[in-house]
Design a protein around this motif. Structure first.
Motif, PDB file in Angstrom:
ATOM      1  N   GLY A 279      19.894 -21.298  10.213  1.00  0.00           N
ATOM      2  CA  GLY A 279      19.126 -20.087   9.922  1.00  0.00           C
ATOM      3  C   GLY A 279      19.671 -19.388   8.690  1.00  0.00           C
ATOM      4  O   GLY A 279      18.916 -19.029   7.775  1.00  0.00           O
ATOM      5  N   VAL A 280      21.002 -19.266   8.625  1.00  0.00           N
ATOM      6  CA  VAL A 280      21.630 -18.564   7.502  1.00  0.00           C
ATOM      7  C   VAL A 280      21.270 -19.250   6.193  1.00  0.00           C
ATOM      8  O   VAL A 280      20.893 -18.611   5.201  1.00  0.00           O
ATOM      9  CB  VAL A 280      23.161 -18.530   7.670  1.00  0.00           C
ATOM     10  CG1 VAL A 280      23.821 -18.024   6.411  1.00  0.00           C
ATOM     11  CG2 VAL A 280      23.526 -17.654   8.859  1.00  0.00           C
ATOM     12  N   VAL A 281      21.346 -20.595   6.196  1.00  0.00           N
ATOM     13  CA  VAL A 281      21.081 -21.332   4.966  1.00  0.00           C
ATOM     14  C   VAL A 281      19.638 -21.132   4.513  1.00  0.00           C
ATOM     15  O   VAL A 281      19.357 -21.047   3.319  1.00  0.00           O
ATOM     16  CB  VAL A 281      21.409 -22.834   5.168  1.00  0.00           C
ATOM     17  CG1 VAL A 281      20.971 -23.642   3.962  1.00  0.00           C
ATOM     18  CG2 VAL A 281      22.895 -23.007   5.429  1.00  0.00           C
ATOM     19  N   THR A 282      18.737 -21.009   5.449  1.00  0.00           N
ATOM     20  CA  THR A 282      17.327 -20.814   5.066  1.00  0.00           C
ATOM     21  C   THR A 282      16.970 -19.339   4.939  1.00  0.00           C
ATOM     22  O   THR A 282      15.813 -18.976   4.833  1.00  0.00           O
ATOM     23  CB  THR A 282      16.392 -21.478   6.098  1.00  0.00           C
ATOM     24  OG1 THR A 282      16.758 -20.997   7.392  1.00  0.00           O
ATOM     25  CG2 THR A 282      16.508 -22.985   6.071  1.00  0.00           C
ATOM     26  N   GLY A 283      17.979 -18.471   4.990  1.00  0.00           N
ATOM     27  CA  GLY A 283      17.706 -17.060   4.750  1.00  0.00           C
ATOM     28  C   GLY A 283      17.338 -16.290   6.000  1.00  0.00           C
ATOM     29  O   GLY A 283      16.964 -15.122   5.928  1.00  0.00           O
ATOM     30  N   ASP A 284      17.444 -16.907   7.162  1.00  0.00           N
ATOM     31  CA  ASP A 284      17.115 -16.213   8.400  1.00  0.00           C
ATOM     32  C   ASP A 284      18.401 -15.814   9.098  1.00  0.00           C
ATOM     33  O   ASP A 284      19.093 -16.652   9.669  1.00  0.00           O
ATOM     34  CB  ASP A 284      16.269 -17.148   9.291  1.00  0.00           C
ATOM     35  CG  ASP A 284      16.042 -16.538  10.657  1.00  0.00           C
ATOM     36  OD1 ASP A 284      16.230 -15.298  10.787  1.00  0.00           O
ATOM     37  OD2 ASP A 284      15.700 -17.289  11.589  1.00  0.00           O
ATOM     38  N   LEU A 285      18.746 -14.535   9.045  1.00  0.00           N
ATOM     39  CA  LEU A 285      20.008 -14.097   9.609  1.00  0.00           C
ATOM     40  C   LEU A 285      19.869 -13.663  11.067  1.00  0.00           C
ATOM     41  O   LEU A 285      20.816 -13.180  11.657  1.00  0.00           O
ATOM     42  CB  LEU A 285      20.566 -12.938   8.771  1.00  0.00           C
ATOM     43  CG  LEU A 285      20.965 -13.306   7.337  1.00  0.00           C
ATOM     44  CD1 LEU A 285      21.331 -12.061   6.547  1.00  0.00           C
ATOM     45  CD2 LEU A 285      22.137 -14.279   7.329  1.00  0.00           C
ATOM     46  N   GLY A 286      18.680 -13.805  11.612  1.00  0.00           N
ATOM     47  CA  GLY A 286      18.489 -13.431  13.011  1.00  0.00           C
ATOM     48  C   GLY A 286      17.909 -12.025  13.128  1.00  0.00           C
ATOM     49  O   GLY A 286      17.535 -11.390  12.132  1.00  0.00           O
ATOM     50  N   THR A 287      17.861 -11.543  14.372  1.00  0.00           N
ATOM     51  CA  THR A 287      17.277 -10.243  14.638  1.00  0.00           C
ATOM     52  C   THR A 287      18.350  -9.333  15.211  1.00  0.00           C
ATOM     53  O   THR A 287      19.155  -9.754  16.028  1.00  0.00           O
ATOM     54  CB  THR A 287      16.160 -10.372  15.701  1.00  0.00           C
ATOM     55  OG1 THR A 287      15.543 -11.643  15.543  1.00  0.00           O
ATOM     56  CG2 THR A 287      15.134  -9.286  15.541  1.00  0.00           C
TER      57      THR A 287
END
Lengths: 555, 319
Positions: free
Chosen positions: B75-83
């Motif tokens: 997720g981090v690599v694709t720019g998704d740091l979570g909620t």
């Protein structure tokens, strides 16, 4: 320029006239209040335009200090406290800081002993060579660079058009020394101070640089103070020689008079320093240490520094290894001691092979091979007393402690001709020669069969070095210890060796008993090496250059 | 550029990436060790065991740790740091503007402090052991010795309360005019500058003094150069490597270490965001901010390494 012309009109005065120069410094002996010491005692000298005066003496004689005073400069907190320095008709000590800045790099330029350290590693050579010329407005950048290239040519530097584009680390030591001379000449000064410009170079390179400097001085008509401790060198370039000792004038006269008819005893000692009569011992039947076909390399085996080396050392004898820097002399020592395990070949000791790696050798083998280094002061722990430095191998190899150890230390100190009182001193309180003696005692303490001496006299003054060599010879007689003696100095070799190995670019080019190696016919390299050793003879330089058969490796 | 430099630089960058991976693993492991349970935090104390189990399954909390780590990393690599747990907002979006605010503040502080520190260092060397040197060193030491919150409150007291030149609370918002924004951050930037100045200045002084012992400085002196041009032209270029290193460490501090200053001035940056969410036990946010701080730190250190390599003429111009 105006003041210079005015000075020129007053033809009577010499270019440089130093009168009753007194230079002092503050010393901080450990545990005592600071003391004022006088480094130069009321020395006077004069130098005419276009003449060369050689300043000669041992270290601490005040040569460099006097040389630098002509630029009003005191190195390391040294103060000019008395006398006058008259340059071009005015006392420069009265001109203030501004006045000094104007004359430095303009009227007087400086060539340092180690050009490798004196060039700024961050700038290209050309920028540094023309810097002073531009600073003092002596020429435009284009003119200055043209002049520099002309000087590079005159000093026979390779590729004079482009060498200025290089950085200091891309140029060899001998070449850098010549670039520095070009730098000094570039602003067309009246006087250049040469401070031991060839001392750090190999003999084979020294002769090139010396010749280049001589030509440059003659062609530009610049005057020079030439500072060195080597009389044979100074005899080649100077018109007059001044002998100094402990900051006092000993003798001042024409070059021929000083080297041929010295009037003072001290000058005489300097002139005749190199003579030790050492009778060559014939090689025994079986060598106790034998280096067989050793090849060694640095950089993960890529840079071969030793190629198929084979030499033998016989009990109680000396093998001298000679060659210029980069020829692999010290690497041979590293291979023998196991610091650099050989790639191929082996080292046999007492008929059995020694482990290649230092870590695999038993303590007994380590004891048998000891080393003495060139820089005695960095080879000792400055925070230990002489007693504990010499006592360490006694504890380590023989387990001696307490009174027993102290008695043996005293015995060893006696052997190196130093009194018992030295046991409690620290290395910083010793002179260079004494430090080297302590290192000798430390290696002797292990009772080794072989001592490897790596340029042990190179950093010492000739008279002190002479004493060390005599000590080593005496110790050899008493202790039956063998030496592997590494040096670049042929006079030393003649004084101490029983057999000689001449090394060139990682190979032994000539090897055998001393008398054979030093008897013609020579191979090209040995010839070059032998003919490059300066002789105390006026006109030797020109003769030697003419008679050369090959170029030096230029390291 | 020649190959040895490229090789060294590539090595440093590869090493940096490896280091960042290791740090990410550490951050993940650290937050796993913390007591508490994400599902529990979301649903609160009153949640039924069934609801908790459902949510755990939904969030993938039952999977082994390494699978969750790689899911998070992906997720981090694709720019998704979570909620964020506390607000339910996408972390990447809320961090976006705050990261920019923090970088802006750090950049302004650096723009003042780095040249000032080097200049003061040069002056201290030029007048070494004189009163100028002692004054500079003394003031620099004093400013570092005060904790940053103390400096912050002093600044607020004088500049905001007493003289009312700058605002005591650094409110910035989107679309704020540039000059107003500068005025708003004047006090926190000053506080940061005072904190980082001394170390850089003293390192500059020490590095240059070290070089001043060299033979080539004597050569320059004997060419008749003035004291200041010797320091600038001959000493500084050779002292660059250690200076860059300490400058980069301080830049990293400006980004990562602003937490306290941001809280004092209520500045909407990363530090304040982090403090808020630590208080709320919002693990995904803490993880994300931690990772970003680590990345900034490692990146700046790589830049320092690379700059020192390039500053070395022996590597730049091999034989």
């Amino acid at each position: 320029m105006a003041d210079k012309k005015a000075a020129g009109n007053r033809k009577a005065g010499p270019l440089l006239d130093i009168r009753n120069l007194r230079i002092e410094a503050t010393a901080y002996p450990p545990g005592e209040p600071p003391q004022n010491i006088v480094i130069v005692h009321d020395v006077s000298l004069t130098l005419e335009k276009g003449k060369v005066l050689g300043l000669i003496g041992e270290s601490g004689a005040g040569k460099s200090t006097i040389g630098l005073s002509s630029m009003g400069y005191g190195r390391g907190g040294v103060r000019i406290t008395g006398g006058e320095v008259i340059l071009n008709g005015r006392d420069i000590l009265k001109g203030g800081k501004q006045g000094l800045r104007k004359l430095r790099g303009h009227e007087v330029c400086y060539v340092a002993q180690s050009a490798a350290a004196a060039f700024n590693p961050a700038h290209r050579l050309m920028d540094q060579v023309v810097e002073a010329t531009l600073l003092h407005g002596r020429a435009t950048r284009a003119e200055a660079e043209k002049r520099a290239i002309k000087l590079f040519k005159a000093l026979s530097l390779p590729d004079p058009e482009h060498i200025g584009e290089r950085f200091p680390h891309q140029v060899s030591g001998g070449q850098l020394q010549r670039v520095m001379t070009a730098m000094a000449l570039c602003s067309e000064p009246d006087l250049i101070v040469f401070d031991e410009p060839t001392t750090a170079l190999d003999v084979t390179t020294q002769i090139d640089v010396l010749a280049a400097i001589k030509v440059a001085i003659r062609e530009t008509g610049v005057a020079a103070l030439y500072i060195t401790h080597d009389l044979a060198v100074v005899a080649q370039v100077s018109d007059e020689i001044m002998v100094l000792r402990h900051g006092r004038l000993v003798e001042w006269g024409g070059t021929r008079q000083i080297i041929k008819e010295p009037r003072q005893e001290y000058t005489n000692a300097l002139v005749s320093v190199h003579e030790i009569n050492h009778e060559e011992k014939k090689p025994g039947r079986t060598p106790f240490l034998s280096v067989q076909n050793v090849t060694a390399a640095y950089g993960g085996g890529h840079i071969k520094v030793l190629k198929n080396i084979s030499v033998d050392i016989f009990p109680g004898q000396t093998l001298a290894v000679v060659g210029e820097s980069g020829s692999g002399k010290s690497t041979l020592a590293r291979a023998v001691t196991g610091l650099l395990p050989p790639q191929e070949g082996s080292v046999t000791f007492d008929g059995r092979p020694l482990a290649n790696r230092l870590a695999d050798r038993p303590k007994e083998d380590l004891r048998q091979l000891q080393m003495i280094y060139q820089m005695a002061d960095v080879a000792m722990n400055p925070r230990q007393t002489v007693g504990s430095i010499i006592g360490r191998p006694l504890e380590f190899y023989f387990g001696l402690r307490g009174r027993e150890r102290d008695a043996r230390v005293a015995e060893l100190l006696d052997k190196i001709e130093m009194g018992k009182g030295f046991a409690d001193r620290y290395p910083a309180e010793l002179s260079g020669g004494q430090k080297q003696r302590v290192c000798i005692a430390r290696s002797l303490a292990a009772k080794p069969k072989l001592i490897i001496c790596d340029e042990v006299t190179s950093a010492l003054d000739p008279l002190v070095a002479h004493g060390i060599l005599q000590l080593l010879l005496e110790l050899q007689k008493e202790e039956q210890v063998a030496y592997l003696f590494i040096t670049h100095d042929l006079a030393t070799v003649k004084a101490i060796a029983d057999s000689i190995a001449v090394m060139y670019r990682g190979e032994v080019v000539r090897y055998g008993p001393k008398s054979e190696v030093l008897t013609p016919p020579f191979d090209a390299y040995t010839d070059l090496l032998l003919s490059s050793v300066p002789e105390m003879e006026i006109g030797w330089l020109e003769k030697a250059i003419k008679g050369r058969r090959m170029e030096s490796a230029g390291n | 550029m020649s190959s040895p430099i490229l090789k060294l630089v590539a090595q440093r960058i590869a090493l940096g990436i490896l280091l960042l991976l290791a740090v990410s693993a550490l951050i993940f492991a650290g937050t796993q060790v913390l007591p508490g349970d994400v599902a529990q935090s979301i649903l609160g104390q009153a949640a039924t065991p069934a609801a908790l189990a459902n949510l755990r399954a939904e969030l993938g909390l039952n999977d082994p740790a390494y699978i969750r780590y790689f899911r998070w990393l992906g997720g981090v690599v694709t720019g998704d740091l979570g909620t964020a747990l506390s607000s339910g907002q996408d972390i990447a979006t809320s961090i976006g503007s705050r990261l920019w605010n923090t970088l802006f503040l750090a950049f302004c502080a650096a723009l003042v402090s780095v040249p000032l520190a080097i200049l003061l260092g040069l002056l201290a060397v030029r007048y070494r052991n004189g009163w100028v040197d002692k004054l500079i060193s003394g003031l620099a030491l004093a400013s570092t010795s005060f904790p940053e919150f103390f400096i912050g409150y002093l600044l607020v007291y004088f500049f905001a309360v007493k003289w009312q030149i700058f605002p005591g609370i650094s409110t910035v918002y989107e679309g704020m005019p540039f000059l107003e924004r500068l005025q708003a951050i004047a006090l926190p930037a000053t506080a940061l500058t005072l904190v980082v100045l001394a170390q850089m200045m003293r390192m500059t002084r020490a590095a240059i003094l070290n070089v001043m012992q060299s033979a080539y400085v004597e050569t320059a002196e004997l060419k008749g150069l003035s004291a200041f041009s010797i320091i600038r032209k001959h000493a500084l270029p050779n002292a660059v490597a250690p200076i860059i290193n300490v400058v980069m460490l301080n830049l990293a501090y400006l980004v990562v270490g602003v937490v306290v200053v941001e809280v004092i001035f209520v500045y909407p940056g990363m530090g304040q965001y982090l403090v808020d969410h630590v208080a709320k036990r919002d693990v995904p946010v803490v993880q994300a901010v931690g990772l970003i701080f680590a990345a900034v730190y490692i990146t700046l250190n790589i830049v320092a390494d690379v700059a020192s390599i390039i500053a070395n003429p022996r590597l730049r111009h091999p034989k």
